[in-house]
Design a protein around this motif. Structure first.
Motif, PDB file in Angstrom:
ATOM      1  N   GLU A  24       0.824  -1.204   0.000  1.00 28.29           N
ATOM      2  CA  GLU A  24       0.000   0.000   0.000  1.00 28.29           C
ATOM      3  C   GLU A  24       0.860   1.257   0.000  1.00 28.29           C
ATOM      4  O   GLU A  24       0.375   2.339  -0.276  1.00 28.29           O
ATOM      5  N   GLU A  25       2.136   1.130   0.294  1.00 31.27           N
ATOM      6  CA  GLU A  25       3.047   2.276   0.295  1.00 31.27           C
ATOM      7  C   GLU A  25       4.304   1.853  -0.434  1.00 31.27           C
ATOM      8  O   GLU A  25       5.107   1.073   0.063  1.00 31.27           O
ATOM      9  N   GLU A  26       4.485   2.379  -1.648  1.00 34.95           N
ATOM     10  CA  GLU A  26       5.573   1.920  -2.513  1.00 34.95           C
ATOM     11  C   GLU A  26       6.936   2.086  -1.859  1.00 34.95           C
ATOM     12  O   GLU A  26       7.814   1.230  -1.991  1.00 34.95           O
ATOM     13  N   LYS A  32      11.788  -2.756   1.829  1.00 29.43           N
ATOM     14  CA  LYS A  32      11.780  -4.173   2.195  1.00 29.43           C
ATOM     15  C   LYS A  32      12.503  -5.003   1.137  1.00 29.43           C
ATOM     16  O   LYS A  32      13.314  -5.892   1.456  1.00 29.43           O
ATOM     17  N   GLU A  33      12.245  -4.734  -0.128  1.00 33.23           N
ATOM     18  CA  GLU A  33      12.900  -5.480  -1.214  1.00 33.23           C
ATOM     19  C   GLU A  33      14.405  -5.245  -1.216  1.00 33.23           C
ATOM     20  O   GLU A  33      15.190  -6.167  -1.461  1.00 33.23           O
ATOM     21  N   SER A 264      22.626   2.745  -3.096  1.00 37.93           N
ATOM     22  CA  SER A 264      21.868   2.695  -4.352  1.00 37.93           C
ATOM     23  C   SER A 264      20.611   3.552  -4.362  1.00 37.93           C
ATOM     24  O   SER A 264      20.067   3.838  -5.430  1.00 37.93           O
ATOM     25  N   TYR A 265      20.087   3.946  -3.173  1.00 35.27           N
ATOM     26  CA  TYR A 265      18.890   4.789  -3.074  1.00 35.27           C
ATOM     27  C   TYR A 265      17.664   4.138  -3.709  1.00 35.27           C
ATOM     28  O   TYR A 265      16.730   4.828  -4.122  1.00 35.27           O
ATOM     29  N   GLU A 266      17.617   2.838  -3.768  1.00 34.56           N
ATOM     30  CA  GLU A 266      16.447   2.161  -4.340  1.00 34.56           C
ATOM     31  C   GLU A 266      15.192   2.360  -3.500  1.00 34.56           C
ATOM     32  O   GLU A 266      14.075   2.151  -3.988  1.00 34.56           O
ATOM     33  N   ASP A 267      15.346   2.741  -2.230  1.00 33.26           N
ATOM     34  CA  ASP A 267      14.194   2.994  -1.364  1.00 33.26           C
ATOM     35  C   ASP A 267      13.796   4.466  -1.351  1.00 33.26           C
ATOM     36  O   ASP A 267      12.963   4.878  -0.548  1.00 33.26           O
ATOM     37  N   SER A 268      14.361   5.254  -2.261  1.00 30.80           N
ATOM     38  CA  SER A 268      14.033   6.677  -2.339  1.00 30.80           C
ATOM     39  C   SER A 268      12.854   6.901  -3.277  1.00 30.80           C
ATOM     40  O   SER A 268      12.694   6.201  -4.276  1.00 30.80           O
ATOM     41  N   THR A 269      12.053   7.913  -2.972  1.00 28.71           N
ATOM     42  CA  THR A 269      10.945   8.276  -3.860  1.00 28.71           C
ATOM     43  C   THR A 269      11.463   8.853  -5.173  1.00 28.71           C
ATOM     44  O   THR A 269      10.728   8.903  -6.153  1.00 28.71           O
ATOM     45  N   ALA A 270      12.732   9.282  -5.205  1.00 31.59           N
ATOM     46  CA  ALA A 270      13.320   9.824  -6.443  1.00 31.59           C
ATOM     47  C   ALA A 270      13.850   8.723  -7.360  1.00 31.59           C
ATOM     48  O   ALA A 270      14.144   8.989  -8.529  1.00 31.59           O
ATOM     49  N   TYR A 271      13.958   7.516  -6.865  1.00 30.90           N
ATOM     50  CA  TYR A 271      14.567   6.429  -7.635  1.00 30.90           C
ATOM     51  C   TYR A 271      13.718   6.059  -8.853  1.00 30.90           C
ATOM     52  O   TYR A 271      12.489   6.020  -8.786  1.00 30.90           O
ATOM     53  N   THR A 272      14.398   5.794  -9.981  1.00 30.56           N
ATOM     54  CA  THR A 272      13.731   5.241 -11.163  1.00 30.56           C
ATOM     55  C   THR A 272      14.601   4.113 -11.702  1.00 30.56           C
ATOM     56  O   THR A 272      15.792   3.999 -11.385  1.00 30.56           O
ATOM     57  N   ASP A 273      14.019   3.292 -12.537  1.00 35.32           N
ATOM     58  CA  ASP A 273      14.763   2.189 -13.146  1.00 35.32           C
ATOM     59  C   ASP A 273      15.843   2.681 -14.102  1.00 35.32           C
ATOM     60  O   ASP A 273      16.724   1.914 -14.490  1.00 35.32           O
ATOM     61  N   ASP A 274      15.790   3.955 -14.469  1.00 42.62           N
ATOM     62  CA  ASP A 274      16.770   4.527 -15.405  1.00 42.62           C
ATOM     63  C   ASP A 274      17.949   5.190 -14.700  1.00 42.62           C
ATOM     64  O   ASP A 274      18.798   5.798 -15.354  1.00 42.62           O
TER      65      ASP A 274
END
Length: 287
Positions: A24-26, A32-33, A264-274
């Motif tokens: 429910e909250e990306e 977690k991932e 890696s900042y993968e848990d940031s709201t600014a993160y994108t796959d690019d």
């Protein structure tokens, strides 16, 4: 009003500790991932907050997250401070989102205290990584009054860390040249992430770097630059302050003030796959 926010934050944190973050909250799902991919787990989490203002139906608030993370036998504390806005209707949280942090100028807006030794241009220096990391630890969630603070403060903060490690300023008073800050003026490279990234790549005297291809090659005191959109425009800067159990960098940063955050900042709201990264080793000696 804040009680509803507190309960929602505690629920999210507990979902991480219980290893069952919901979708429910990306942001929380991504965290977690990321933890799972690193063979890590939050064993304890806390949040402290305060309401900043009430603007119509929106409540702006500041929240300080603390995560005690276990990675095999390695345990460390990650911290993050966010400014958020929430909309509550009929005692129910309708919307909650991260917002841009507002600057608080600790020095007079027209003049920042000038320390004379800060602005001496030098070519030869020794980079003291310990001093740079100690500065990053001291000021990760506060602001040195000897410098101006900016709404987007990440690169200003990293520049301060490097200078605390002995990196010399050069180029004053040309804002498009070198890397410097002085009184109420500064180079673009001192405060703008994209200009800083290009300065690190091109500097031939004073502060010099070597770009490497993998994050595990970095050591405490080195720098990572981030292009979140992958469009060639760099948006963010961090400093390595530690390494995790597998030798990967943990970083400190400003804007969303962070301590010992995974690089890696993968848990940031600014993160994108690019997203694209630049990894810079600071050369320890320069002449």
């Amino acid at each position: 009003m804040y009680e509803e926010l507190r309960q929602e934050i505690e629920r999210r944190l507990q979902s991480l500790v219980d290893d069952k973050a919901g979708n429910e909250e990306e942001k929380w799902l991504r965290k977690k991932e990321l933890l799972d991919s690193r063979n890590s787990k939050v064993i304890k989490a806390k949040a402290f907050g305060r309401v900043l203002s009430q603007e119509g139906e929106w409540t702006r608030y500041l929240v300080h997250f603390k995560y005690l993370i276990k990675q095999d036998s390695f345990i460390y504390l990650e911290e993050e401070v966010e400014e958020r806005a929430a909309r509550i209707e009929n005692e129910q949280l309708v919307e909650d989102r991260e917002t841009k942090r507002q600057p608080i100028f600790l020095a007079a807006e027209t003049e920042v205290a000038e320390l004379p030794e800060m602005f001496e241009e030098r070519r030869a220096f020794h980079y003291d990584r310990l001093q740079a990391v100690q500065y990053a630890e001291r000021w990760w969630n506060s602001y040195n009054p000897a410098y101006r603070q900016f709404a987007v403060d990440c690169t200003n903060f990293i520049s301060q860390c490097l200078h605390a490690g002995g990196a010399p300023m050069a180029g004053y008073p040309d804002r498009s040249r070198g890397w410097w800050t002085r009184s109420n003026n500064w180079s673009y490279s001192w405060t703008v992430a994209h200009a800083f990234r290009w300065f690190l790549s091109s500097s031939k005297t004073g502060l010099r770097t070597q770009e490497v291809g993998e994050p595990e090659l970095l050591q405490p005191g080195d720098v990572i630059c981030y292009d979140f959109q992958g469009d060639g425009r760099f948006d963010h800067s961090t400093i390595v302050t530690a390494k995790d159990r597998y030798g990967m960098p943990l970083v400190n940063a400003h804007t969303t003030n962070s301590r010992m955050r995974y690089w890696s900042y993968e848990d940031s709201t600014a993160y994108t796959d690019d997203i694209k990264y630049k990894f810079f080793q600071i050369k320890d000696h320069s002449s």
